[in-house]
Write a protein that holds these residues in place. Structure first.
Motif, mmCIF file in Angstrom:
data_model
loop_
_atom_site.group_PDB
_atom_site.id
_atom_site.type_symbol
_atom_site.label_atom_id
_atom_site.label_comp_id
_atom_site.label_asym_id
_atom_site.label_seq_id
_atom_site.Cartn_x
_atom_site.Cartn_y
_atom_site.Cartn_z
ATOM 1 N N ILE A 184 82.577 45.764 -40.786
ATOM 2 C CA ILE A 184 81.407 45.287 -41.309
ATOM 3 C C ILE A 184 81.456 43.994 -42.307
ATOM 4 N N VAL A 185 82.404 44.469 -43.220
ATOM 5 C CA VAL A 185 82.532 43.210 -44.321
ATOM 6 C C VAL A 185 82.851 42.181 -43.534
ATOM 7 N N GLY A 186 83.855 42.205 -42.630
ATOM 8 C CA GLY A 186 84.249 40.987 -41.617
ATOM 9 C C GLY A 186 83.262 40.318 -40.969
ATOM 10 N N ILE A 187 82.232 41.271 -40.263
ATOM 11 C CA ILE A 187 81.144 40.456 -39.776
ATOM 12 C C ILE A 187 80.302 39.923 -40.493
ATOM 13 N N ALA A 188 80.026 40.259 -41.825
ATOM 14 C CA ALA A 188 78.901 39.619 -42.426
ATOM 15 C C ALA A 188 79.655 38.495 -42.942
ATOM 16 N N THR A 189 80.963 38.182 -43.198
ATOM 17 C CA THR A 189 81.658 37.101 -43.913
ATOM 18 C C THR A 189 81.834 36.122 -42.553
ATOM 19 N N ILE A 190 82.085 36.615 -41.427
ATOM 20 C CA ILE A 190 82.588 35.586 -40.266
ATOM 21 C C ILE A 190 81.182 34.920 -39.947
ATOM 22 N N GLY A 191 80.112 35.797 -39.533
ATOM 23 C CA GLY A 191 78.889 35.694 -39.302
ATOM 24 C C GLY A 191 78.232 34.414 -40.074
ATOM 25 N N PHE A 192 78.493 34.616 -41.526
ATOM 26 C CA PHE A 192 77.916 33.740 -42.520
ATOM 27 C C PHE A 192 78.554 32.373 -42.274
ATOM 28 N N PHE A 193 79.874 32.347 -42.027
ATOM 29 C CA PHE A 193 80.534 31.169 -41.808
ATOM 30 C C PHE A 193 80.147 30.347 -40.299
ATOM 31 N N TYR A 194 79.897 31.153 -39.439
ATOM 32 C CA TYR A 194 79.538 30.746 -38.234
ATOM 33 C C TYR A 194 78.039 29.946 -38.190
ATOM 34 N N VAL A 195 77.344 30.528 -39.100
ATOM 35 C CA VAL A 195 75.981 30.079 -39.213
ATOM 36 C C VAL A 195 76.212 28.425 -39.876
ATOM 37 N N LEU A 196 77.318 28.414 -40.756
ATOM 38 C CA LEU A 196 77.318 27.248 -41.543
ATOM 39 C C LEU A 196 78.169 26.003 -40.312
ATOM 40 N N THR A 197 78.597 26.793 -39.292
ATOM 41 C CA THR A 197 79.641 25.668 -38.450
ATOM 42 C C THR A 197 78.540 24.422 -37.809
ATOM 43 N N LEU A 198 77.307 25.037 -37.537
ATOM 44 C CA LEU A 198 76.228 24.209 -37.056
ATOM 45 C C LEU A 198 75.857 23.230 -37.890
ATOM 46 N N TYR A 199 75.826 23.460 -39.181
ATOM 47 C CA TYR A 199 75.598 22.361 -40.222
ATOM 48 C C TYR A 199 76.707 21.703 -40.332
ATOM 49 N N LEU A 200 77.854 21.975 -40.624
ATOM 50 C CA LEU A 200 78.997 21.234 -40.837
ATOM 51 C C LEU A 200 79.176 20.319 -39.491
ATOM 52 N N GLY A 201 79.110 20.664 -38.267
ATOM 53 C CA GLY A 201 79.284 20.076 -37.160
ATOM 54 C C GLY A 201 78.253 18.911 -37.106
ATOM 55 N N LEU A 202 77.148 19.349 -37.142
ATOM 56 C CA LEU A 202 75.888 18.136 -37.203
ATOM 57 C C LEU A 202 76.037 17.060 -38.109
ATOM 58 N N GLY A 203 76.365 17.715 -39.488
ATOM 59 C CA GLY A 203 76.628 16.782 -40.445
ATOM 60 C C GLY A 203 77.772 15.934 -40.342
ATOM 61 N N ALA A 204 78.786 16.060 -39.688
ATOM 62 C CA ALA A 204 79.980 15.487 -39.374
ATOM 63 C C ALA A 204 79.342 14.351 -38.336
ATOM 64 N N MET A 205 78.618 14.992 -37.285
ATOM 65 C CA MET A 205 78.026 14.025 -36.221
ATOM 66 C C MET A 205 77.274 12.716 -36.642
ATOM 67 N N THR A 206 76.923 13.021 -38.056
ATOM 68 C CA THR A 206 76.175 11.830 -38.512
ATOM 69 C C THR A 206 76.662 11.214 -39.938
ATOM 70 N N SER A 207 77.942 11.730 -40.055
ATOM 71 C CA SER A 207 78.581 11.064 -41.282
ATOM 72 C C SER A 207 79.330 9.805 -41.316
ATOM 73 N N GLY A 208 79.211 9.403 -40.296
ATOM 74 C CA GLY A 208 79.838 7.918 -40.126
ATOM 75 C C GLY A 208 81.384 7.860 -40.492
ATOM 76 N N ALA A 209 81.739 8.992 -40.428
ATOM 77 C CA ALA A 209 83.370 9.170 -40.798
ATOM 78 C C ALA A 209 84.443 9.673 -39.693
#
Lengths: 649, 97
Positions: A427-452
């Motif tokens: 359960i702790v694993g699911i909470a940690t991993i799930g939270f991280f996966y939510v972040l991946t969409l922000y990180l990916g789209l952020g990178a898409m528009t980062s110019g880097a």
């Protein structure tokens, strides 16, 4: 792209790596017994084990591969996040408690708990080895990608460094130190990814219309002139010519400022008009030291050129050029109303010399990057081909079933004291991993528009996003990503070495080994598996690590899950059924992958149309096949044994 | 290792609960995958606070996994056989050379 190694980055990075290895030495010094080496004496606290699950699971594929795929194509990469997390539901609700109850050191222990069969130990041991090695490839590829920008070293140096450091960790340590390293790494990864997302939202989104040139609008007639907008056209030859049935796609100009090479532009249609726009593109010819960028040698000296970083928005809603800070929801809605520049690529053949790959801008509405189906491998879900849809279903099935079949995840259930602790840590694993996966969409789209972004290596998107925000954050994120790889590779090598020493040598060959000798043999096996991983990591460096992990999941889900589930829930399961199911699942999925379009194209360099497998992801065929094999073989052997019993009575 | 023993009522309850929750999640996950495969256009529809179905359903699946996991963790019963096994393990730590 040419990377500048920064002293701060190197300092932070080396600090992390030495810290990790030092911690492993410190914690591993007491792990002499086999219980200590393979299962940490079952004494790891469940909360620590839960975060260590995240450390084990959030590998290079999650952090580098998914973010890279989202950065290059949008939402499609997030499908992996969803599938990877959903797999934990199978692990928690179906597998966690029985695994803890049935096994001791390895996956084969659990599978063999009821029968004590050498055949099962052998099949499960081999399957553990195969899955672990398959899963190791993307980790090593990811490591190589990370080393390049960080230390300015070639890809293979990264692969070898990870291999050597991990072998040192596994040989000197064992499960106690691996678990604590994973705990530390899992925590740091989630914390710093959160920091990165918060900083990204604070920074907001901006447009960039100056990094790459646009010329036009131009008429068809303008395009036929020898000079366009005051720039001299290089007459097209070879692959640059328009070929029959295909109009000319690119125009090259003599550079204005006396630079070497050429300036290449993609001829773009203007929707609803006959006129065209010329958008600047970038080209790569050949590879290695003789690589040419836009026709000039790769470098920064006079007479040389380098690939420019990419990833930007061309329009924001309301004609704005900058949004200022955004919230977690307005980040998505703003991108949805914007225009993003994605990059496509095409290859042209030169009559003499190597091929040229041209990367060109593709203005894409924000709505499209927030929906599935933009990535070439997922585009089939918007087409008519049933095979493409089946390929997608197959991948999502493999992701769902694969998590609960990964040997390095399964062995983590032996490090806690009982079934209840196994449950809580999941359960702790699911909470940690799930939270991280939510972040991946922000990180990916952020990178898409980062110019880097690096045009030729999507795997580097998340670290390069960090670099575009703060260089120190880049160093920290890269170091964490590198230790992420170290941790996952340690877990995989530990699982493989356990399979060799415990399952194959003791279980199958019947060799008697004391606890201490078992550990020594396992360490030797770790060195060999590590060596294999290094070689494969160098060979597969071109592929997106997320995609490679999809394959590992297919093999794991086909080979391991049917046998494990049927053992738990079908009383008529026989040992012959289990052996057949593991072997059929493993061989069929592996064979399918080796004969698929993607392997033909990316690995063998052959024409994908000659591939034998009708689609690339095997799971939808091979997982049911392994189930059916188990049922048929078990029923056959049961009826045979019952017949024999009746005859003898 | 007690595969041959009949499972305790607590373990039976836990197994059934796990399977039930698994099926609930499987239905939701299948819905997501099937919409993507056969009606991908539906994923573009704006459904909540300006977000499309792809993002809402995707985030929903991640959040719902955690909700189900917490429900499972709260409802699961302690298996008495586990206590005995844990005590035995504590009394005989095994190979600790």
């Amino acid at each position: 792209m040419i990377y500048d190694p920064a002293p701060l980055a190197i300092f932070i990075f080396l600090g992390f790596v030495f810290g990790t290895v030092g911690l492993s030495f410190y914690l591993g010094r007491k792990a002499k017994s086999s219980e200590g080496y393979f299962a940490a004496h079952g004494q790891i606290p469940w909360a620590v084990n839960g975060v260590a699950f995240a450390g084990d699971y959030l590998s290079a594929a999650s952090f580098l591969g998914i973010c890279g795929m989202i950065a290059a194509y949008g939402y499609d990469g997030f499908l992996y996040s969803i599938g990877f997390l959903a797999g934990w539901i199978v692990a928690l609700f179906v597998i966690a408690e029985p695994m803890k109850r049935l096994g001791k050191f390895t996956f084969a222990d659990a599978l063999d708990a009821k029968f004590n069969s050498r055949g099962i130990k052998g099949a499960a041991g081999i399957s553990t080895l195969v899955v672990s090695i398959f899963y190791l490839i993307p980790q090593m590829v990811g490591a190589g990608s990370l080393i390049q920008p960080l230390l300015g070293l070639p890809h293979w140096v990264g692969v070898v460094t990870v291999g050597v450091v991990v072998i040192m960790i596994v040989v000197t340590a064992g499960m106690v130190s691996t678990t604590w390293v994973q705990f530390l790494k899992g925590s740091l990864l989630v914390i710093f990814s959160t920091v990165l997302v918060v900083m990204l939202l604070q920074k907001g989104l901006t447009t960039d219309t100056s990094s790459f040139e646009t010329i036009g609008p131009l008429s068809e007639q303008d395009l036929k002139q020898s000079t366009i907008a005051g720039r001299k056209v290089i007459p097209p030859t070879g692959g640059w010519l328009s070929t029959e049935g295909k109009t000319q796609e690119f125009i090259r100009f003599v550079p204005e400022d006396g630079r070497a090479g050429y300036d290449v532009f993609h001829i773009d249609d203007i929707p609803g008009s006959d006129e065209k726009l010329l958008r600047q593109a970038q080209s790569v010819t050949g590879s290695g030291a003789s690589k040419l960028i836009d026709g000039a040698p790769n470098g920064r000296e006079s007479g040389e050129r380098e690939l420019q970083p990419i990833g930007h928005l061309s329009k924001l809603p309301g004609g704005k050029t900058s949004t200022g800070p955004l919230g977690p929801i307005s980040f998505f809605t703003t991108i949805g109303d914007s225009e993003v520049i994605l990059w496509g690529s095409t290859t042209i053949t030169n009559p003499e010399g190597p091929k040229t790959t041209i990367y060109y801008q593709k203005p894409t509405s924000g709505e499209r990057v927030l929906r599935p189906g933009e990535h070439p491998k997922f585009a089939g879900i918007r087409g008519e081909s049933f095979g493409d849809k089946l390929n997608f279903l197959s991948l999502m099935l493999a992701l769902f079933c694969g998590t609960a079949s990964l040997p390095h995840i399964l062995i983590r259930y032996y490090t806690v004291k009982d079934g209840s602790a196994a449950r809580k840590s999941t359960i702790v694993g699911i909470a940690t991993i799930g939270f991280f996966y939510v972040l991946t969409l922000y990180l990916g789209l952020g990178a898409m528009t980062s110019g880097a972004l690096d045009l030729t290596d999507t795997n580097m998107s998340a670290p390069l996003l960090a670099n575009s925000i703060r260089p120190w954050l880049f160093a920290v994120i890269s170091a964490i990503a590198f230790t992420t790889v170290l941790g996952t590779v340690s877990g995989l090598i530990l699982a493989s070495s356990g399979a060799v020493a415990h399952d194959l040598l003791i279980g199958v060959m019947g060799i008697k080994l004391s606890g201490e000798t078992q550990v020594k043999v396992a360490k030797l096996a770790a060195i060999i598996v590590g060596g294999i991983a290094i070689i494969l990591g160098v060979l597969f460096k071109e592929l997106n690590v997320g995609y490679l992990v999809g394959w590992a999941f297919s093999v794991a889900a086909s080979a391991n899950l049917p046998a494990l589930v049927m053992l738990l829930f079908w009383k008529k399961t026989t040992k012959e059924g289990i052996i057949a199911s593991v072997l059929v699942g493993m061989i069929s999925s592996l064979g399918w992958i080796l004969l698929s379009r993607d392997t033909f194209k990316s690995v063998y360099g052959l024409d994908p149309d000659n591939a034998i497998a009708p689609f690339s992801q095997p799971g939808i065929i091979t997982i049911p096949l392994a189930f059916i094999t188990l049922i048929v073989v078990s029923l056959y052997y049961r009826s045979r044994d019952m017949g024999a019993q009746e005859a003898s009575a | 290792m007690n595969t041959s023993e009949s499972p305790s009522p607590q373990r039976r309850f836990n197994t059934r609960l796990g399977l039930f929750l698994f099926l609930v999640y499987l239905a939701l996950y299948s819905g997501f995958v099937l919409i993507n495969a056969f009606a991908a256009d539906k994923m573009e529809i704006i459904v909540l606070v300006g977000l499309n179905l792809a993002i809402v359903y995707g985030f929903g699946l991640i959040a719902f996994a955690l909700v189900l996991a917490l429900i499972y963790g709260m409802l699961c019963q302690k298996d008495p056989a586990e206590d005995i096994a844990t005590e035995e393990a504590a009394a005989a730590p095994g190979d600790s050379k």
